[in-house]
Design an enzyme around this catalytic site. Structure first.
Site, short mmCIF file in Angstrom:
data_model
loop_
_atom_site.label_atom_id
_atom_site.label_comp_id
_atom_site.label_asym_id
_atom_site.label_seq_id
_atom_site.Cartn_x
_atom_site.Cartn_y
_atom_site.Cartn_z
CB SER A 234 -6.54 11.74 6.46
OG SER A 234 -6.89 11.60 7.95
CG PHE B 269 -16.46 21.85 -2.27
CD1 PHE B 269 -15.21 20.97 -2.37
CD2 PHE B 269 -17.47 22.12 -1.24
CE1 PHE B 269 -15.79 19.58 -1.84
CE2 PHE B 269 -17.52 20.73 -1.02
CZ PHE B 269 -16.68 19.57 -1.19
CB CYS C 236 -9.28 18.19 6.83
SG CYS C 236 -10.01 17.43 8.63
N GLY C 237 -10.05 18.41 3.37
CA GLY C 237 -10.41 18.40 2.16
C GLY C 237 -9.06 19.19 1.64
CG HIS D 76 1.03 15.98 6.81
ND1 HIS D 76 0.18 15.24 7.25
CD2 HIS D 76 0.60 15.06 4.91
CE1 HIS D 76 -0.92 14.45 6.06
NE2 HIS D 76 -0.30 14.42 5.36
CE1 TYR E 85 -3.35 2.65 0.37
CE2 TYR E 85 -1.74 3.84 2.66
CZ TYR E 85 -2.94 3.79 1.82
OH TYR E 85 -3.46 5.15 1.98
N GLY E 86 0.56 2.47 -1.00
CA GLY E 86 1.23 3.49 -0.88
C GLY E 86 2.15 4.00 0.69
N GLY E 87 1.38 4.47 1.67
CA GLY E 87 1.94 4.82 2.32
C GLY E 87 3.14 4.22 2.63
CG ASP F 255 0.15 14.02 1.34
OD1 ASP F 255 -0.11 14.36 2.01
OD2 ASP F 255 0.92 12.89 0.65
CG ASN G 164 -7.83 5.08 1.75
OD1 ASN G 164 -7.71 6.01 1.33
ND2 ASN G 164 -6.26 4.04 1.97
CB ALA G 165 -10.53 3.81 -3.60
NE ARG G 166 -5.58 6.71 -0.53
CZ ARG G 166 -4.97 8.20 0.39
NH1 ARG G 166 -4.50 9.52 0.18
NH2 ARG G 166 -5.43 8.03 1.70
CB THR H 267 -6.57 16.72 -2.71
OG1 THR H 267 -5.48 15.91 -1.81
CG2 THR H 267 -6.40 16.49 -4.27
CG ASN H 268 -11.47 18.49 -2.53
OD1 ASN H 268 -11.16 18.61 -3.35
ND2 ASN H 268 -12.65 17.87 -1.62
CE LYS I 295 1.12 10.60 3.83
NZ LYS I 295 0.88 11.71 3.72
O1 SAT Z 1 -2.12 6.85 3.08
S1 SAT Z 1 -1.10 7.80 2.17
O2 SAT Z 1 0.00 7.65 3.75
O3 SAT Z 1 -0.57 6.51 1.31
C1 SAT Z 1 -1.12 9.06 1.99
C2 SAT Z 1 -1.73 10.15 2.84
O4 SAT Z 1 -2.19 9.34 4.00
O5 SAT Z 1 -2.08 11.26 2.53
MN MN Z 2 -0.61 13.03 3.30
#
Ligand code: SAT
Ligand code: MN
Length: 610
Positions: free
Chosen positions: A274, A518, A276-277, A252, A223-225, A299, A388-390, A279-280, A232
């Protein structure tokens, strides 16, 4: 290059500039992990295409419909490998005290012994990919180079989106120059000789960080992180320690650029837990004519003091790894455009015509979905996509990208935002009285999970500077490090970024959000910019300065001044409880919480009593 008769590297390796110390280290790791093959990544599109095609052939990824999503893929993870595993994440510093109460700790010697044992032979039957990568622009003085070895093709493909990888990175790395050693394996198959599943991983997971040697060992998760070690693990947990030692900040935070109708430019960083918007906000589509927001990062933000005494921010990544559910043309048009090609989707649902889908993308789900487990979707068996789809998408494809996003020296920061999801108490926007007060705001940052805000307010999750899972050392020392900039001789005290706390999530008595959020958050950014320029009026309250009547631009919003009252009022009784909770929280972090923060705590309580 030659490892031994059985494990030859790819011939491409002969054409790369590989410093001897990197080659030796890879040989050492290969001898431990015993892969069938070693592959050195050059980072080209040809390489990406070939690895992706191989993954599709073995059923690990699905190629999406090229008419809608050219050169893009869907990956489905194992159901027990869908998020970061904080409980299995450790910092191996010299003592428990050094990592503090917010981190898990294992003594370095013990950690090393465990990793040597568990990585032994774990890559048998697989390819070991070598991914040289660089966090920050390659030509930047303060970039950090790492080399990740991994047996996950998904990690390789994702790293190419998220960081700078391959030939150019190796070319810039000098003989014997430091590089962060990042060792990753999805873990041995459970029984010996068992063939790999589409998403191999192991029930046993270990994410270990060695801050002293700047080294990362990650086992058992794709998984990503847990698996993209530049993100991270290196750019936050290890980099936060480097930053402490070298006098900078690894945060962060998003980075955005605001341009006013008069063409005045301000760069703003923001820390948000996480959900809390973040990326938006980074990709905000302004609703105020003439006011423009552009994106530099969503991020991670590295902040350094320049020779001129100003704070300079830089996004060390080159992509977005964003939460997909809830992202739509209504909530974030820029993100939707960014991921239209050259992207990887993880644990999204698949439509009949080869597109991805998640909740919120359209009002109703399309017919004939395949769920994230690869089964025909049955609404009774749960959501079609994982919550948590990415999406993993290249930053260069973002329509709102600021052209200076990868300037090697970074951009001059005007302000720092901190914000959480708070149904009550916290005003829409509050300006800190001072740097120290701002650090106090960041240190006591908290957020409610969506579910919690509907029911009880008790389950407030503390997340100082949104760094709770990512600060690689004692949180008390981290606060002290933030505070130290106000005493730092290099810093131009007249031009330090100003702190603002924001909260888009206050609700009315019916549980409805009061503020539209937004694109309308530009109104708050405008007020902040006008404060920076000495133009907007504010009212002094015990918790900070909030917008004076008439100072927040409501033009065209359909809200009246009176509607703002519940967004701005500070209820002293509520805030006394808030302050008490802050006091208890800071006390729980132990003796290393600096005296100066306790002074801020006392001062807040005093203002609330007055
Ligand atoms: O879940 S990750 O750490 O890969 C991404 C995130 O939480 O911002
Ligand atoms: Mn993050």
């Amino acid at each position: 290059m030659h490892i031994d008769g059985k494990r030859r590297g790819n011939t491409l390796a002969d054409t790369l500039h590989i410093p001897a110390h990197v080659r030796l280290w890879v040989e050492e790791i290969a001898a431990l992990c015993e892969p069938d093959r070693i592959y050195w990544c050059d980072g080209t599109q040809t390489e990406w295409d070939r690895i992706a095609t191989e993954q599709v052939a073995r059923g690990s990824m699905v190629a999406l419909n090229p008419e809608h999503y050219p050169n893009s893929y869907l990956a489905r993870s194992a159901p027990n490998d869908v998020a970061r595993t904080e409980g299995r994440t450790f910092i191996c510093a010299a003592s428990k005290e050094e990592v503090g109460p917010t981190n898990n700790w294992i003594a370095p010697q013990e950690g090393r012994a465990r990793m040597q044992a568990i990585f032994k032979g774990c890559m048998r039957g697989r390819t070991l990919y070598v991914v040289p990568f660089c966090m920050g622009p390659i030509e930047a003085e303060n970039r950090v180079i790492g080399v990740q070895v991994t047996d996950s093709a998904y990690a390789v493909l994702s790293m190419r989106i998220m960081t700078r990888i391959g030939r150019d990175v190796l070319k810039t790395l000098g003989e014997n120059e430091f590089f962060a050693r990042c060792i990753h394996s999805v873990g041995a198959p459970r029984s010996k000789g068992e063939p790999d599943t589409a998403w191999p991983c192991n029930d046993e997971k270990w994410i270990l960080h060695f801050p002293e040697s700047r080294e990362i060992w990650s086992y058992g998760s794709g998984y990503g992180g847990n698996a993209l070690l530049g993100k991270k693990c290196l750019a936050l947990r290890i980099a936060s320690v480097m930053a402490r030692d070298q006098g900078w900040l690894a945060e962060h935070m998003l980075i955005l650029k605001v341009t006013s109708p008069e063409n005045k430019i301000h760069y703003i960083a923001g820390a948000f837990p996480s959900a809390c918007g973040k990326t938006n906000l980074a990709m905000l589509d302004s609703t105020l004519p003439g006011w423009k927001v552009e994106t530099l990062g969503d991020d991670i933000c590295w902040i350094r003091v320049g020779a001129d005494g100003y704070f300079y921010a830089c996004n060390p990544e080159t992509g977005f790894f964003g939460v997909a559910p809830g992202t739509s043309n209504k909530t974030n048009r820029n993100a939707m455009q960014t991921m239209r090609s050259n992207s990887i989707f993880t644990n999204a649902a698949l439509t009949e015509d080869g597109r991805v889908w998640w909740k919120g993308m359209t009002d109703t789900p399309p017919q004939g979905l395949t769920d994230w487990r690869g089964r025909p979707w049955d609404p009774d068996s749960g959501p079609a996509m994982h919550p948590n789809a990415r999406f993993t998408a290249p930053i260069e494809q973002c329509p709102s990208l600021a052209e200076e996003w990868c300037r090697p020296e970074g951009v001059r920061l005007s302000a720092i935002l901190v914000g959480g999801r708070r149904a009550s108490a916290v005003p829409l926007v509050t300006e800190a009285f001072s740097w120290e007060h701002g650090v106090y705001m960041g240190a006591t940052l908290a957020s409610e999970s969506t579910a919690a805000s509907e029911h009880d307010l008790g389950s407030l999750r503390r997340d100082p500077f949104a760094m709770n899972p990512f600060c690689g050392y004692n949180m008390g020392d981290y606060f002290a490090h933030w505070l130290s900039f106000a005493q730092n001789e290099q810093v131009d005290k007249a031009h330090m970024p100003r702190f603002f706390m924001v909260n888009w999530f206050r609700t009315d008595e019916n549980g409805q959000f009061i503020w539209p959020g937004f694109g309308d958050n530009i109104r708050v950014l405008k007020w902040i910019v006008e404060r920076l320029e000495g133009a907007a009026e504010a009212v002094h309250t015990p918790v900070g300065n909030v917008p004076a009547k008439g100072s927040l631009d409501l033009d065209g919003l359909g809200m009246q001044e009176d509607d703002l009252v519940p967004l701005m009022t500070i209820d002293r009784a509520v805030w006394r409880k808030e302050a008490e909770a802050n006091r208890n929280y800071l006390a729980g972090l132990g003796a290393r919480v600096p005296e100066q923060l306790r002074d801020e705590q006392d001062a807040l309580e005093k203002r609330l009593r007055a």
